[in-house]
Enzyme design. Sequence first.
Site, PDB file in Angstrom:
ATOM      1  N   ARG A 105       0.831  -1.198   0.000  1.00 16.36           N
ATOM      2  CA  ARG A 105       0.000   0.000   0.000  1.00 16.36           C
ATOM      3  C   ARG A 105       0.868   1.251   0.000  1.00 16.36           C
ATOM      4  NH1 ARG A 105      -2.998   1.192   4.104  1.00 16.36           N
ATOM      5  NH2 ARG A 105      -4.646   2.147   2.875  1.00 16.36           N
ATOM      6  N   LYS A 124       4.391  -7.479  11.409  1.00 13.00           N
ATOM      7  CA  LYS A 124       3.608  -7.724  10.202  1.00 13.00           C
ATOM      8  C   LYS A 124       3.859  -9.126   9.663  1.00 13.00           C
ATOM      9  CE  LYS A 124       2.022  -5.473   6.016  1.00 13.00           C
ATOM     10  NZ  LYS A 124       1.987  -4.186   5.298  1.00 13.00           N
ATOM     11  N   ARG A 141       2.151   2.999  16.394  1.00  9.42           N
ATOM     12  CA  ARG A 141       3.225   3.431  17.263  1.00  9.42           C
ATOM     13  C   ARG A 141       2.684   4.386  18.316  1.00  9.42           C
ATOM     14  NH1 ARG A 141       7.359   6.022  13.269  1.00  9.42           N
ATOM     15  NH2 ARG A 141       5.397   6.674  12.319  1.00  9.42           N
TER      16      ARG A 141
END
Length: 329
Positions: free
Chosen positions: A123, A188, A324
């Site tokens: 993305r 991830k 974060r």
Amino acid sequence: MERDLALIELLADGHIHSGEAIAGHLGITRAAVWKALRKTTDAFDLPLQSVRGRGYRLEAPLELLRAERLLAGLSDAGRQRLAALELHPRIDSTNAFLMRAALAGAPSGTACLAERQTAGRGRRGRAWISPFGANLYLSLLWRYPLAPAALGGLSLAAGAVVAEVLSASGAEGLSLKWPNDILWRGRKLAGLLLEVAGESQGPSYLVVGLGINFSMVASQGRAIDQPWVALDEILSGPPVGRNALAATLLDALLDALERFGREGLTPFLGGWRSFDAFLGEPVRLLLGDRAIEGRHAGVADDGSLLLDTADGRRVFQAGEVSLRPIAAA
């Protein structure tokens, strides 16, 4: 390319192969073996080990993708939905390939998988690191009579389905980050890229691309700019075969894309929300050059992000969520 692939096929089992055996397999002289090995393993970024007096092997075995195993792993309904299966040893991008194929008239239900991508995309224009044989790179084309704007919720539907498949395969503790990143303890594991085109009022077509870190090692993922994890590190049960997982994912996505055309996002919302581990957490939504801070308040019934900000609850259809800590972001 043919000689490179023949050599990889031989070495894929992870066993030691003598220089003589390699020479015979490739039809080259014994003296040319080392040059051929270095050329192929360097070109495909495959770690090679030399065992003195015995021969050569890959640092880790590879389970190469096989069309017959993928097709055998589909349900009867999946085989009916699948119009065509493209397997490539190397490709620029499975998504880009299917977007080009869609323009050329490829039918709904065309799938593309690759061993390696040279220009894999995530993305927001990011590169998707795509080493040979280490991960899964899968894209699927589907056509709809709907307008492109009606397909926005598909990213959540696809994310929920992939998370469910991975969870059922033994990956415990997964979470979804809006709109379609799949994380394990904040690292991830997988991501989706959906691309849509068509007439403003329909029809339209969509390519859903899926990348899963399957067995990638640290040296192959050193260019990734965020914490990541590979599936084989986190499975709680027996190992999962790469072909078997690809077939299960393809089967589930084929079903989901067809079902979305009939029922929309509603059947998938419960699944997505069950993997949403960030409800109530402070997040930052990145919108171009802007950053909007607030608390994640879940997703609306159309798949939009709900964010509780200093100005009240706001609804967003686009952007990227950063998990974060706000003070450090």
